[in-house]
Design a protein around this motif. Structure first.
Motif, PDB file in Angstrom:
ATOM      1  N   TYR A 174       0.855  -1.183   0.000  1.00 42.37           N
ATOM      2  CA  TYR A 174       0.000   0.000   0.000  1.00 42.37           C
ATOM      3  C   TYR A 174       0.893   1.237   0.000  1.00 42.37           C
ATOM      4  CZ  TYR A 174      -3.677  -3.273   1.310  1.00 42.37           C
ATOM      5  OH  TYR A 174      -4.572  -4.323   1.337  1.00 42.37           O
ATOM      6  N   LEU A 175       0.778   2.034  -1.051  1.00 41.35           N
ATOM      7  CA  LEU A 175       1.566   3.252  -1.194  1.00 41.35           C
ATOM      8  C   LEU A 175       0.647   4.460  -1.078  1.00 41.35           C
ATOM      9  CD1 LEU A 175       3.883   2.268  -4.191  1.00 41.35           C
ATOM     10  CD2 LEU A 175       4.476   2.322  -1.758  1.00 41.35           C
ATOM     11  N   PHE A 176       0.980   5.355  -0.171  1.00 37.36           N
ATOM     12  CA  PHE A 176       0.222   6.578   0.046  1.00 37.36           C
ATOM     13  C   PHE A 176       1.117   7.730  -0.381  1.00 37.36           C
ATOM     14  CE2 PHE A 176      -2.745   8.847   3.207  1.00 37.36           C
ATOM     15  CZ  PHE A 176      -3.806   8.753   2.327  1.00 37.36           C
ATOM     16  N   ASP A 177       0.883   8.250  -1.593  1.00 40.29           N
ATOM     17  CA  ASP A 177       1.805   9.215  -2.198  1.00 40.29           C
ATOM     18  C   ASP A 177       3.220   8.643  -2.249  1.00 40.29           C
ATOM     19  OD1 ASP A 177       0.094  11.150  -2.990  1.00 40.29           O
ATOM     20  OD2 ASP A 177       0.763  12.691  -1.588  1.00 40.29           O
ATOM     21  N   ILE A 182       2.072   0.450   6.499  1.00 40.75           N
ATOM     22  CA  ILE A 182       2.246  -0.928   6.958  1.00 40.75           C
ATOM     23  C   ILE A 182       0.924  -1.548   7.379  1.00 40.75           C
ATOM     24  CG2 ILE A 182       3.447  -2.389   8.631  1.00 40.75           C
ATOM     25  CD1 ILE A 182       5.648  -0.223   8.689  1.00 40.75           C
ATOM     26  N   TYR A 183       0.122  -0.832   8.159  1.00 43.86           N
ATOM     27  CA  TYR A 183      -1.157  -1.373   8.630  1.00 43.86           C
ATOM     28  C   TYR A 183      -2.278  -0.538   8.022  1.00 43.86           C
ATOM     29  CZ  TYR A 183      -4.913  -2.897  11.698  1.00 43.86           C
ATOM     30  OH  TYR A 183      -6.087  -3.404  12.163  1.00 43.86           O
ATOM     31  N   VAL A 184      -3.278  -1.167   7.413  1.00 42.76           N
ATOM     32  CA  VAL A 184      -4.232  -0.426   6.585  1.00 42.76           C
ATOM     33  C   VAL A 184      -5.685  -0.631   6.999  1.00 42.76           C
ATOM     34  CG1 VAL A 184      -2.703  -0.404   4.588  1.00 42.76           C
ATOM     35  CG2 VAL A 184      -4.307  -2.295   4.877  1.00 42.76           C
ATOM     36  N   MET A 191     -12.898  -1.645   8.568  1.00 41.52           N
ATOM     37  CA  MET A 191     -12.774  -0.406   7.807  1.00 41.52           C
ATOM     38  C   MET A 191     -11.314  -0.186   7.461  1.00 41.52           C
ATOM     39  SD  MET A 191     -15.289   2.173   9.948  1.00 41.52           S
ATOM     40  CE  MET A 191     -15.058   3.502   8.761  1.00 41.52           C
ATOM     41  N   SER A 192     -11.063   0.514   6.348  1.00 43.05           N
ATOM     42  CA  SER A 192      -9.696   0.831   5.966  1.00 43.05           C
ATOM     43  C   SER A 192      -9.286   2.172   6.575  1.00 43.05           C
ATOM     44  CB  SER A 192      -9.557   0.885   4.443  1.00 43.05           C
ATOM     45  OG  SER A 192     -10.294   1.956   3.899  1.00 43.05           O
ATOM     46  N   VAL A 193      -7.972   2.388   6.654  1.00 40.81           N
ATOM     47  CA  VAL A 193      -7.464   3.615   7.270  1.00 40.81           C
ATOM     48  C   VAL A 193      -7.473   4.794   6.309  1.00 40.81           C
ATOM     49  CG1 VAL A 193      -5.971   2.280   8.810  1.00 40.81           C
ATOM     50  CG2 VAL A 193      -5.055   3.137   6.639  1.00 40.81           C
ATOM     51  N   PHE A 194      -7.808   4.564   5.035  1.00 39.47           N
ATOM     52  CA  PHE A 194      -7.711   5.627   4.041  1.00 39.47           C
ATOM     53  C   PHE A 194      -8.992   6.460   4.020  1.00 39.47           C
ATOM     54  CE2 PHE A 194      -5.172   2.018   2.386  1.00 39.47           C
ATOM     55  CZ  PHE A 194      -3.920   2.599   2.560  1.00 39.47           C
ATOM     56  N   SER A 219       0.153  -7.724  -4.838  1.00 42.98           N
ATOM     57  CA  SER A 219      -0.439  -6.559  -5.488  1.00 42.98           C
ATOM     58  C   SER A 219       0.216  -5.280  -4.999  1.00 42.98           C
ATOM     59  CB  SER A 219      -1.951  -6.491  -5.226  1.00 42.98           C
ATOM     60  OG  SER A 219      -2.222  -6.002  -3.922  1.00 42.98           O
ATOM     61  N   VAL A 220      -0.037  -4.209  -5.730  1.00 44.69           N
ATOM     62  CA  VAL A 220       0.384  -2.857  -5.339  1.00 44.69           C
ATOM     63  C   VAL A 220      -0.841  -1.963  -5.394  1.00 44.69           C
ATOM     64  CG1 VAL A 220       1.851  -0.882  -5.844  1.00 44.69           C
ATOM     65  CG2 VAL A 220       2.704  -3.199  -6.258  1.00 44.69           C
ATOM     66  N   VAL A 221      -1.183  -1.340  -4.271  1.00 49.27           N
ATOM     67  CA  VAL A 221      -2.286  -0.385  -4.206  1.00 49.27           C
ATOM     68  C   VAL A 221      -1.667   1.007  -4.135  1.00 49.27           C
ATOM     69  CG1 VAL A 221      -4.377   0.311  -2.989  1.00 49.27           C
ATOM     70  CG2 VAL A 221      -3.681  -2.096  -2.986  1.00 49.27           C
ATOM     71  N   ASP A 222      -1.695   1.715  -5.264  1.00 47.50           N
ATOM     72  CA  ASP A 222      -1.031   3.014  -5.402  1.00 47.50           C
ATOM     73  C   ASP A 222      -2.077   4.119  -5.240  1.00 47.50           C
ATOM     74  OD1 ASP A 222       0.849   4.935  -5.860  1.00 47.50           O
ATOM     75  OD2 ASP A 222       1.030   4.579  -8.009  1.00 47.50           O
ATOM     76  N   ILE A 223      -2.062   4.786  -4.088  1.00 50.23           N
ATOM     77  CA  ILE A 223      -3.049   5.817  -3.757  1.00 50.23           C
ATOM     78  C   ILE A 223      -2.386   7.186  -3.803  1.00 50.23           C
ATOM     79  CG2 ILE A 223      -4.649   6.663  -1.993  1.00 50.23           C
ATOM     80  CD1 ILE A 223      -4.884   3.817  -0.971  1.00 50.23           C
ATOM     81  N   THR A 224      -2.978   8.091  -4.577  1.00 47.72           N
ATOM     82  CA  THR A 224      -2.462   9.449  -4.687  1.00 47.72           C
ATOM     83  C   THR A 224      -3.366  10.404  -3.917  1.00 47.72           C
ATOM     84  OG1 THR A 224      -1.609   8.946  -6.888  1.00 47.72           O
ATOM     85  CG2 THR A 224      -1.761  11.272  -6.278  1.00 47.72           C
ATOM     86  N   GLN A 225      -2.756  11.240  -3.075  1.00 48.89           N
ATOM     87  CA  GLN A 225      -3.518  12.195  -2.276  1.00 48.89           C
ATOM     88  C   GLN A 225      -3.779  13.491  -3.044  1.00 48.89           C
ATOM     89  OE1 GLN A 225      -2.601  12.246   2.192  1.00 48.89           O
ATOM     90  NE2 GLN A 225      -0.604  11.820   1.311  1.00 48.89           N
ATOM     91  N   ARG A 226      -4.836  14.165  -2.641  1.00 46.99           N
ATOM     92  CA  ARG A 226      -5.098  15.508  -3.164  1.00 46.99           C
ATOM     93  C   ARG A 226      -4.098  16.497  -2.580  1.00 46.99           C
ATOM     94  NH1 ARG A 226     -10.209  17.004  -0.907  1.00 46.99           N
ATOM     95  NH2 ARG A 226      -9.912  18.894  -2.112  1.00 46.99           N
TER      96      ARG A 226
END
Length: 815
Positions: A174-177, A182-184, A191-194, A219-226
């Motif tokens: 899990y990539l956040f920007d 580590i824990y999501v 519920m997810s932490v995002f 897998s790779v979960v690539d999340i881009t922040q505003r």
């Protein structure tokens, strides 16, 4: 030998950097960023098309694009929901531009539906799509929404944990920007932490990983922040069934800068504590809650540079308090106890993006993340005699200090490359234990590791129909007593069958040096990360895929079919009969290693992408197995979360600017379970109070996971009302009903000798009773509602103060 191969590979790549690329006659390179004109927010996945030679590209997760066009010519930039823009070029000079698109929803069909080109093995979810889906609790959940897509499954009903193509929950990156989280999950995976309020876009890679991604095998979960609005201060406040959340964003005093701050907090913890105190559970008070805080600062001093600071902190906490008062012989005694289970993340990062030239784009990121699981217990007695306080504390944690540097280079019109390095310093504490009554405390084992990586991705356009991505990733892992190195080849080939249809094939190898041991279905978190070392080799996966994707009717419809085959090796899990490492100095004895796995399947997705009616239909068939030397007699068995058939249907309809509605139906094959074949009496090794040995009854189980629970399915519906308050502020009501037809889906099966809810263990029986199998279900029909109020800095309609003058004039007919 491996070092020589990597050295030669990188030397060739370095030489290619040195030679300057020559311009083709009548061509120029266009690079730049695509943004929202009103807010300055980056637009990810915008389409950029050259009208002269029909070449094109799309903006990446930084909103950046770069490609070669013929001159003179025109470039058209489009994005769904925005009015397209056109830029003309006539001078053969590399150019850097910043494109601002104007929101154009009010233009209706005039707006060009610029849609991101679909890629096999990548599931993309826009934030607008996420908000349309009906959800449990009335608020969207990022990871639960991804579970509706083919090849992605839930661990169990209500869980936001992801199982991708036969993988475990701990095998997802899990990539956040671009920073690993580590824990999501919150509430044991419920519920997810995002927080969706800070998310710009989500890409989930199920296979065909680019070489820049590594460290997780599934897998790779690539999340881009505003980035936050650059023009005005605004925000929102949202109240739902489970939590209260807020968002504040806007410009700062620093020119060309912005910030965004979001937060969530549960409403359940004070409610639970109050209820348990009122109902008088023998002095026991229970409370559970969680919170999330996200912050991001962005500064763009000029067109070539941008700086980003990110902060995140989130925790879950489950508390038990007990107070027992008694009186003996006139002396009062009070027993106080407190049990607390807390777990969560810290994250901080700084990123610098720099456009070196229209051909070269650089990104540098420094980050720190830490996950910790803590169990604290305190017990004390207060009376006339002074008693020592009993304290016990368990801690498991992992921290990651990382540096990532990446270069994107357009060498030639037909050749681009992505190269970089990553270095991580990891600090593991698998099992730390303290108890106040022990004269000598256990020695804390601390495992430190250094994990460097180098990668190079080449993208070649071989004519107008063939595109190839060839990459290589080198990964090292070094501790005090253990060292390993691995090469991870990556390859993907796309064949264009028609302008809107592609056939693709891919291969990847991925290594994972830290593995997750987890207990399914537990609210109290028991997740522990164990590093590679002596006796625990790094996990590895190899995956092959073949797929087709296409779009129809001017991009209104998109479809894809993908088949895959994946193997897993060197897997680790809990030994049978164990679910925690807590308090055991010899924790390695509870871990089984050397496991293997296989997964194969085919996935189908049909999607309607724009219009008043939108939605998708998905289906996947897969089979997954596991094999461990010390589990199930060493024989291969069905994976705990194997679901051969999964399907989902989503339909959204926009009635007008105020009202919209959505419907989601989900079907899955039931989970496997291990059936009971019979019972037998076993000799008790501990004598009773009279010194006699007795017998107790135990269940006899069949082959592991040889049975199937009944199939799972449910229907969810939702509706959204957009309105304006009396003070001229936007507001949104979200209504949803989970499990409309109240399907009792099994959460787990259990065996019991009674017909009521009381579970009587077989070893407590004094006479024979028949044992039957029952199911436990937790999620009936659940209606929910949430309300969100927006503060956008616009003029508010403030009611005039009532003075009674108008009423007086009307009453006495003075006017």
């Amino acid at each position: 030998m491996k070092f020589k191969i990597v050295f030669r590979f990188l030397m060739v790549a370095s030489l290619l950097f040195i030679f300057p690329a020559m311009h083709g006659q009548g061509q120029t390179r266009i690079s730049g960023f695509v943004r929202d004109q009103q807010t300055g927010e980056l637009l990810i996945g915008a389409n950029i098309l050259s009208t002269s030679d029909k070449g094109g590209t799309s903006s990446d997760n930084n909103g950046y694009f770069s490609f070669v066009v013929r001159i003179p010519g025109t470039v058209k930039i489009s994005y769904v929901g925005y009015k397209p823009a056109e830029v003309a070029f006539s001078v053969p000079k590399d150019t850097l531009i910043d494109v601002a698109l104007v929101p154009g929803e009010e233009l209706g069909e005039v707006v060009v539906k610029g849609l991101r080109t679909p890629i096999n093995n990548v599931s993309t979810l826009r934030i607008s799509e996420l908000r349309q889906l009906p959800s449990l609790g009335g608020k969207p959940d990022v990871l639960k929404s991804m579970q509706l897509l083919p090849g992605i499954q839930a661990q169990n009903e209500g869980s936001s944990l992801l199982l991708v193509r036969g993988g475990d929950p701990g095998q997802n990156l899990y990539l956040f920007d671009n920073v690993p989280v580590i824990y999501v999950n919150h509430l044991g995976g419920f519920m997810s932490v995002f927080n969706p309020d800070i998310i710009n876009s989500i890409d989930l890679y199920k296979g065909g990983f680019p070489a820049r991604f590594g460290g997780r095998v599934s897998s790779v979960v690539d999340i881009t922040q505003r980035e936050g609005d650059r023009t005005s201060l605004k925000g929102s406040l949202s109240l739902g069934v489970t939590d209260l959340s807020f968002t504040v964003e806007g410009p700062t005093k620093l020119k060309n800068s912005s910030f965004i701050l979001t937060g969530r907090k549960t409403l359940t913890d004070p409610l639970m504590a109050t209820v348990t105190r009122i109902i008088d559970m023998n002095g026991l008070v229970v409370a559970y809650g969680f919170h999330d805080l996200n912050g991001k600062f962005t500064w763009k001093p000029d067109e070539r540079n941008s700086f980003h600071l990110n902060l995140y902190q989130g925790d879950d906490y489950l508390n038990y308090w007990s107070v027992q008062k008694s009186e003996k012989g006139g002396a009062k005694e009070t027993q106080n106890s407190h049990l607390k289970n807390a777990w969560g993340n810290w994250l901080a990062s700084a990123r610098w993006n720099h456009v070196i030239s229209p051909r070269i784009f650089m990104t540098n990121t420094l980050s720190y993340t830490r996950y910790r699981l803590n169990l604290f217990q305190n017990y004390s007695i207060t009376d006339s005699i002074k008693h020592p306080v009993f304290d016990r504390n368990y801690l498991s944690s992992v921290a990651d200090l990382s540096l990532r540097s990446n270069l994107k280079v357009q060498v030639l019109k037909w050749w681009s490359l992505d190269a970089g390095l990553q270095a991580s310093y990891l600090d593991h504490i698998p099992n730390s234990y303290y108890q106040s009554t022990l004269e000598q405390q256990p020695v804390v084992e601390r495992l430190r590791a250094f994990e460097p990586a180098l990668y190079l991705d080449n993208k070649f356009s071989l004519g107008s129909r063939i595109e190839a991505n060839l990459g290589l990733r080198w990964v090292g892992y070094h501790t005090k007593r253990f060292s390993s190195m691995s090469l991870e080849p990556r390859a993907r080939i796309n064949l264009t069958l028609a302008p809107d249809q592609q056939l693709s094939a891919s291969y990847q190898r991925v290594t994972q040096n830290e593995q997750l041991l987890f207990t399914a279905g537990s609210v109290m978190n028991n997740e522990v990360w164990v590093p590679a070392g002596a006796g625990i080799d790094p996990a590895r996966s190899d995956q092959y895929t073949l797929g087709w994707n296409g779009s129809f009717h001017n991009g209104q419809y998109a479809a894809e079919i993908t088949g895959y085959y994946k193997t897993l090796s060197n897997l680790a899990t809990y030994r049978e009969g164990y679910s925690s490492l807590m308090g055991d100095l010899d924790w390695r004895s509870k871990v089984v290693t050397g496991g293997t796995g296989r997964s194969a399947g085919v996935e189908f997705l049909l999607k309607k992408q724009y219009g008043n009616w939108t939605g998708f239909a998905s289906y996947a068939y897969s089979r997954t197995t596991r094999q461990f030397p010390q589990i199930n007699k060493g024989e291969e068995f069905t994976f705990d979360f194997d679901r051969p058939h999964t399907a989902s249907l989503n339909i959204n309809h926009k009635f007008n600017e105020k009202w919209s509605a959505s419907l989601t139906w989900v079907y899955q094959t039931g989970l496997p379970y291990t059936p009971v074949l019979g019972r037998q009496l076993t000799l008790d090794t501990e004598p009773d109070e009279n010194g006699n040995l007795g017998y107790y009854e135990v269940l006899m189980y069949g082959d592991r996971n040889s049975g199937r629970m009944k199939d799972y399915h449910r229907l969810d519906v939702g509706a959204t009302l957009n309105t304006i308050t009396k003070r001229n502020r936007k507001a949104t009501w979200t209504f949803s009903v989970y499990n409309v037809y109240n399907r009792h889906n099994p959460y787990f099966y259990y065996f019991n000798t009674r017909t009521d809810d009381y579970i009587e263990r077989p070893e407590n029986l004094t006479d024979f009773k028949a044992t039957n199998m029952y199911q436990m279900s937790f999620f009936p029909i659940i209606p929910s509602v949430s309300y969100k109020l927006y503060f956008d800095g616009t003029a508010t309609k403030v009611p005039k103060r009532f003075t009674g003058e108008k009423f007086k004039k009307w009453l006495y007919q003075e006017k």
